[in-house]
Design an enzyme around this catalytic site. Sequence first.
Site, short mmCIF file in Angstrom:
data_model
loop_
_atom_site.label_atom_id
_atom_site.label_comp_id
_atom_site.label_asym_id
_atom_site.label_seq_id
_atom_site.Cartn_x
_atom_site.Cartn_y
_atom_site.Cartn_z
N LYS A 22 52.35 25.19 41.78
CA LYS A 22 51.96 23.65 41.33
C LYS A 22 52.39 22.85 42.76
O LYS A 22 51.69 21.94 42.88
CB LYS A 22 53.43 23.34 40.51
N ASN A 23 53.34 23.40 43.59
CA ASN A 23 53.66 22.41 44.59
C ASN A 23 52.42 22.65 45.79
O ASN A 23 52.60 21.75 46.77
CB ASN A 23 55.08 22.77 45.19
N CYS A 118 65.01 10.18 42.39
CA CYS A 118 64.80 11.04 41.17
C CYS A 118 66.08 11.67 40.76
O CYS A 118 67.02 11.57 41.63
CB CYS A 118 63.67 11.99 41.15
N ARG A 123 65.64 11.02 47.70
CA ARG A 123 64.41 11.56 48.25
C ARG A 123 63.61 10.43 48.93
O ARG A 123 62.58 10.12 48.70
CB ARG A 123 63.64 12.33 47.24
N ASP A 309 64.58 25.42 44.90
CA ASP A 309 64.05 25.57 43.63
C ASP A 309 64.32 26.89 42.87
O ASP A 309 64.00 26.80 41.50
CB ASP A 309 62.41 25.38 43.65
N ARG A 401 56.08 20.02 33.09
CA ARG A 401 55.62 19.57 34.33
C ARG A 401 55.42 20.64 35.31
O ARG A 401 54.53 20.46 36.11
CB ARG A 401 56.44 18.58 34.90
C1 EPZ Z 1 59.23 19.91 47.97
O1 EPZ Z 1 59.91 18.45 47.90
C2 EPZ Z 1 58.95 20.15 46.71
N1 EPZ Z 1 58.23 19.34 46.07
C3 EPZ Z 1 60.33 20.54 45.95
O2 EPZ Z 1 60.02 21.06 44.82
C4 EPZ Z 1 61.24 21.14 46.90
O3 EPZ Z 1 62.67 21.34 46.28
C5 EPZ Z 1 61.51 20.81 48.25
O4 EPZ Z 1 60.02 20.65 48.81
C6 EPZ Z 1 62.04 21.68 49.20
O5 EPZ Z 1 61.79 22.97 49.09
C7 EPZ Z 1 56.76 19.37 45.93
O6 EPZ Z 1 56.17 20.18 46.70
C8 EPZ Z 1 55.86 18.49 45.24
P1 EPZ Z 1 61.47 17.95 51.49
P2 EPZ Z 1 59.63 17.59 49.24
O7 EPZ Z 1 60.70 16.83 52.16
O8 EPZ Z 1 58.52 17.84 49.85
C9 EPZ Z 1 64.94 14.64 52.58
C10 EPZ Z 1 60.25 20.95 42.25
O9 EPZ Z 1 61.13 21.41 41.45
N2 EPZ Z 1 63.74 13.95 53.20
O10 EPZ Z 1 61.62 19.17 52.03
O11 EPZ Z 1 60.11 16.19 48.57
C11 EPZ Z 1 64.83 14.97 51.01
O12 EPZ Z 1 65.45 13.91 50.50
C12 EPZ Z 1 60.48 20.17 43.70
O13 EPZ Z 1 59.15 21.82 42.12
C13 EPZ Z 1 64.18 12.64 53.78
O14 EPZ Z 1 65.43 12.27 54.02
O15 EPZ Z 1 61.22 18.06 50.09
C14 EPZ Z 1 65.65 16.18 50.97
O16 EPZ Z 1 66.78 16.10 51.02
C15 EPZ Z 1 61.76 19.45 43.47
N3 EPZ Z 1 63.01 11.89 54.20
C16 EPZ Z 1 65.32 17.13 52.28
O17 EPZ Z 1 64.57 16.15 53.31
C17 EPZ Z 1 61.81 12.23 54.18
O18 EPZ Z 1 60.88 11.50 54.60
C18 EPZ Z 1 64.06 18.14 52.16
O19 EPZ Z 1 62.94 17.49 51.30
C19 EPZ Z 1 61.57 13.32 53.51
C20 EPZ Z 1 62.48 14.20 52.94
#
Ligand code: EPZ
Length: 424
Positions: A22-23, A118, A123, A309, A401
């Site tokens: 999915k991701n 969320c 996020r 995840d 989803r």
């Molecule tokens: C991706 O989310 C995945 N989603 C998530 O899967 C997964 O948990 C996550 O990566 C970590 O592996 C998709 O690919 C659609 P991050 P993402 O940016 O890209 C902070 C699932 O269940 N952050 O690596 O949003 C953020 O809040 C989902 O399939 C900022 O502060 O994750 C988090 O604490 C849930 N500012 C951390 O970084 C930013 O601009 C890592 O988030 C971006 C992120």
Amino acid sequence: MDKLSILANGPLEGRIPISGAKNSALKLMAASLLCEEPLVLTSTPNLADTRFMEKLLQSLGVVVEWPKGEALCRMHAENISSTIAPYDLVRKMRATFNVLGPLLARVGHATVSLPGGCAIGARPVDLHLKAFEAMGADIVIEEGYVKAAALRGLKGAHIVFPFVSVGATEHAMLAAVLADGETILENAACEPEIGDLAICLNACGAKVSGYGTPTIRIQGVAKLTGARHDVISDRIEAGTFAIAAAATGGNVLLEGAREEDLGALIDCLLRAGVTVEVEPKGLRIKRDPSVPLKAVDVVTAPHPGFPTDLQAQFMALMCIADGTSTIRENIFENRFMHAPELSRLGANIQVRANEAVVRGVSRLKGAQVMATDLRASVSLVIAALVAEGETVVNRIYHLDRGFERLEEKLGRCGAKITRQGDSA
Ligand code: EPZ
């Protein structure tokens, strides 16, 4: 609203085909906006989230041919007719935000709703926006929308991320492939989905190197063609079924699962006393149900660390292990909503800040529980597979989803799962 009724029915046994990730599929679909010729994805998972992305792409002018239930999705963005991603579509699924970079790179401007927080945390998308600014885009946030413009095109930039973000790494790649000059991303995410995106972009004519390491280099090109690309197998789906097989003391072959993507989980399963064998078709997970599981501590971290995840699913497994395990969540600030629900099934879990202490119990007992997010929901399904009596998991739209044909895949291995509700 749909719910699942689950009755424990002994060890899971059989084969489970793993779907496309999915991701990865979501970002690959966003990449179609960069391509002047058709981008054809095979192994596209049929999920509520990928169908949301399809709707958004269509609203932007992409011609999508993706028959119901099929894994082959053909997207042709010959003419982009709109550069606005409205609140309703982005609110329903955060990854739709990822159309911003491709629109900015291809058309020079875009207006995309901010995704908002969320259930698992705030996020923010500040790192995404800073990357676009470094590439020369003007960004304004007005009335909940990000308005981005780079009317004379994006320029290559040297971007050092302050911490690892999967989404920001992917989004910066999606914009940089059409920028003028070289972009260097440092402290980039190394998740397998990043490599999948890079391979697909390169097949379309992009020049991305260094993916899979913390330094990614992207030499901008004038245009991308199209390609045919097979979406990488879903390591989180595979890991989830591996944990389900381990919990029930079963013997399951996960077809298409890749050992190289699941190292941290495999290490924890081995330490818990589970057998993991690499076979030509995938990974076989086995456990002798007469030997108790051992408690294992887990700390989530960016890849190759233990994936956030799979944290909820591993917690479900530790609920029935012999001993006490500590689970620390380091990626998201609020990702323990499954703990009180697992406790409703008889688990003994204490949460303090980002740490959960799980004291294994000899048995769980069925109850009514509530799904709160995708991975939390499936952790409840795993616990239900070993809980005495009936468990009813409510609000399962989260599962739809992200898990393709979950009941069917588990049902073929002996699980007794029935869907109740409107779409049963
Ligand atoms: C991706 O989310 C995945 N989603 C998530 O899967 C997964 O948990 C996550 O990566 C970590 O592996 C998709 O690919 C659609 P991050 P993402 O940016 O890209 C902070 C699932 O269940 N952050 O690596 O949003 C953020 O809040 C989902 O399939 C900022 O502060 O994750 C988090 O604490 C849930 N500012 C951390 O970084 C930013 O601009 C890592 O988030 C971006 C992120």
